[in-house]
Design an enzyme around this catalytic site. Structure first.
Site, PDB file in Angstrom:
ATOM      1  CG  HIS A  47      74.699  74.407  53.628  1.00  0.00           C
ATOM      2  ND1 HIS A  47      74.876  73.395  54.519  1.00  0.00           N
ATOM      3  CD2 HIS A  47      73.800  73.957  52.708  1.00  0.00           C
ATOM      4  CE1 HIS A  47      74.120  72.368  54.179  1.00  0.00           C
ATOM      5  NE2 HIS A  47      73.454  72.679  53.063  1.00  0.00           N
ATOM      6  CD  GLN A  67      31.710  53.912  34.994  1.00  0.00           C
ATOM      7  OE1 GLN A  67      32.732  53.774  35.655  1.00  0.00           O
ATOM      8  NE2 GLN A  67      31.658  53.580  33.711  1.00  0.00           N
ATOM      9  CG  ASP A  79      35.835  52.994  30.719  1.00  0.00           C
ATOM     10  OD1 ASP A  79      36.566  53.758  31.367  1.00  0.00           O
ATOM     11  OD2 ASP A  79      34.857  52.404  31.216  1.00  0.00           O
ATOM     12  CD  GLU A 132      37.123  56.307  37.938  1.00  0.00           C
ATOM     13  OE1 GLU A 132      38.012  55.583  37.466  1.00  0.00           O
ATOM     14  OE2 GLU A 132      36.108  55.850  38.511  1.00  0.00           O
ATOM     15  CG  HIS A 133      34.549  57.988  34.649  1.00  0.00           C
ATOM     16  ND1 HIS A 133      34.504  56.947  35.553  1.00  0.00           N
ATOM     17  CD2 HIS A 133      35.564  57.701  33.795  1.00  0.00           C
ATOM     18  CE1 HIS A 133      35.444  56.071  35.265  1.00  0.00           C
ATOM     19  NE2 HIS A 133      36.110  56.497  34.204  1.00  0.00           N
ATOM     20  CG  HIS A 190      33.277  49.084  36.689  1.00  0.00           C
ATOM     21  ND1 HIS A 190      34.291  48.378  36.094  1.00  0.00           N
ATOM     22  CD2 HIS A 190      33.113  50.193  35.928  1.00  0.00           C
ATOM     23  CE1 HIS A 190      34.719  49.026  35.015  1.00  0.00           C
ATOM     24  NE2 HIS A 190      34.014  50.126  34.902  1.00  0.00           N
TER      25      HIS A 190
END
Length: 422
Positions: free
Chosen positions: A412, A251, A353, A319-320, A254
């Site tokens: 109404h 990660q 992934d 996230e992971h 990235h």
């Protein structure tokens, strides 16, 4: 990596991608220019930001054919197999319309309708992302979306990465445009002479893409404002330090704002992982990016107990999340906040992934506290169906009228009473 002993929970320190006011004004100017000048604006911004003059914004059949000459047959087969796995997983998410009839003759239901058109932004820059094409296009196709558009910034040669083009072609995507940045988002939202507008925009990008998605929201829907990638590894003394280090680095490479964190009750493991990360970092091609990521957003947190480690993970809402413990299955019920959960030493994050079939578009910046990863649901809309019977309205119209008058809405109330005037 920094090693820190914590007593209870910990917050991931990360600023949201809000951008500056100057950047926002730049994005607003680009959007307005595209709305007024269409294709001409797109080509001018492509020359300015990407350094290439384009005669046509469309990817041609010849470019697709050339892409296949740059991707070997073995890789094409891998892309096809990955696509099959992803499709199989997402087919199980598909929802059907339904209706129910009550004893009084009332029919209630829900109609599930795919969106008419969606746009996928595929980022350029430091890497090519054919996997993003698979992860976004396939659930859209499973949902039944008829028109799928891909936009992506071209390189200096005026083309897109071969892997991206091959992945798109394998899925049968026909509309692929060589345009990126805020101008691409504006084109998807408002349309130009070449690019017809869509209903919803998907895909990550840089800060200008993120700001543009925020600005066009309302004109179109958007998936999310994606932040930098994150991984948290929850491990005990049974885990292998070299494997955890490799996963953390997966990660960190990235981008410089990616976050890689180990949470463990074992100080011995923490020290071993820190040493392994330093060792493995030296041979990474993207060493500088990964090193900056680890320096600013990497950490090893050591707790007194495994229970405290789980609490810290839920606070981080990653996230992971990888769980590499003696019995990872036993901890699933305790995990409340995570985009995707990887269990055991053989469920390395890149498995999700690329190949397992689950979607890798996941909530970041702690938003796993309240949101989910990309699914087929994101590509459909739901309409409620009401067929009220005369008997049902006869029995309930006075109650409906009473609720309407409680809210001060006399018309109404009269609307339902009108049916039973003598």
């Amino acid at each position: 990596m920094k090693i820190e002993r914590i007593a209870n929970t910990v917050s991931l320190k990360r600023s949201l991608e809000t951008g500056t006011e100057e950047q926002r004004q730049q994005v607003l100017a680009i959007i307005d220019d595209v709305k007024r000048n269409g294709d001409q604006a797109l080509k001018e911004y492509t020359k300015k930001f990407d350094g290439v003059s384009l005669q046509s914004l469309c990817v041609s059949e010849q470019e697709i054919e050339q892409a296949y000459t740059r991707v070997n047959e073995e890789m094409v087969e891998i892309i096809r197999e990955a696509a099959e796995n992803i499709r199989d997983y997402h087919e199980r998410q598909k929802r059907e319309s339904w209706m129910m009839m009550k004893e009084d003759g009332t029919i209630l239901g829900q109609k599930v309708t795919p969106l008419d058109a969606v746009g996928l932004y595929v980022p350029g820059g430091t890497a090519a992302y054919p996997s993003s094409v698979l992860m976004n296009v396939i659930p859209a196709q499973v949902a039944g979306v008829k028109r799928i558009v891909i936009v992506s910034p071209p390189n200096k040669q005026g083309t897109l990465p071969a892997g991206v083009l091959v992945a798109a072609n394998e899925l049968g995507v026909k509309e692929i445009y060589k345009v990126g940045g805020a101008q691409a988002i504006a084109a998807l939202a408002y349309g130009t002479e070449t690019i017809q507008p869509v209903d919803k925009i998907f895909g990550p990008g840089n800060i200008y893409v993120a700001l543009a998605k925020r600005e066009v929201f309302g004109q179109v829907a958007i998936d999310m404002i994606a932040g930098p990638s994150e991984i948290v590894v929850l491990a005990d003394e049974t885990a292998k330090a070299n494997e955890i280090a490799a996963d953390l680095l997966s990660q960190a490479e990235h981008d410089e704002r990616a976050s890689s964190i180990l949470v463990t009750p074992s100080m011995k493991l923490a020290l071993e992982v820190a040493s392994e990360v330093k060792k493995q970092l030296e041979t990474l091609p993207r060493k500088e990016i990964a090193a900056a990521s680890l320096e600013n957003y990497g950490a090893i947190y050591v707790t007194d107990t495994l229970e405290e480690a789980v609490a810290a993970v839920n606070e981080l809402a990653p996230e992971h999340l990888e769980i590499i413990t003696k019995d990872p299955m036993s901890l699933i019920g305790q995990i409340r906040n995570a985009g995707a959960i990887f269990l055991g030493r053989f469920s390395s994050e890149p498995v999700g992934d690329y190949f397992a079939g689950t979607n890798h578009v996941l909530p970041t910046n702690g938003t796993a506290r309240f949101s989910s990863g990309l699914s087929v649901d994101e590509f459909v809309k739901k309409s409620s169906i009401i067929l009220y019977s005369e008997q049902a309205l006869q029995e309930n119209y006075t109650k409906i009228a009473a609720l309407a008058r409680l809210e001060g809405l006399e018309a109404h109330a009269r609307a339902v009473e009108e049916r039973f005037k003598k």
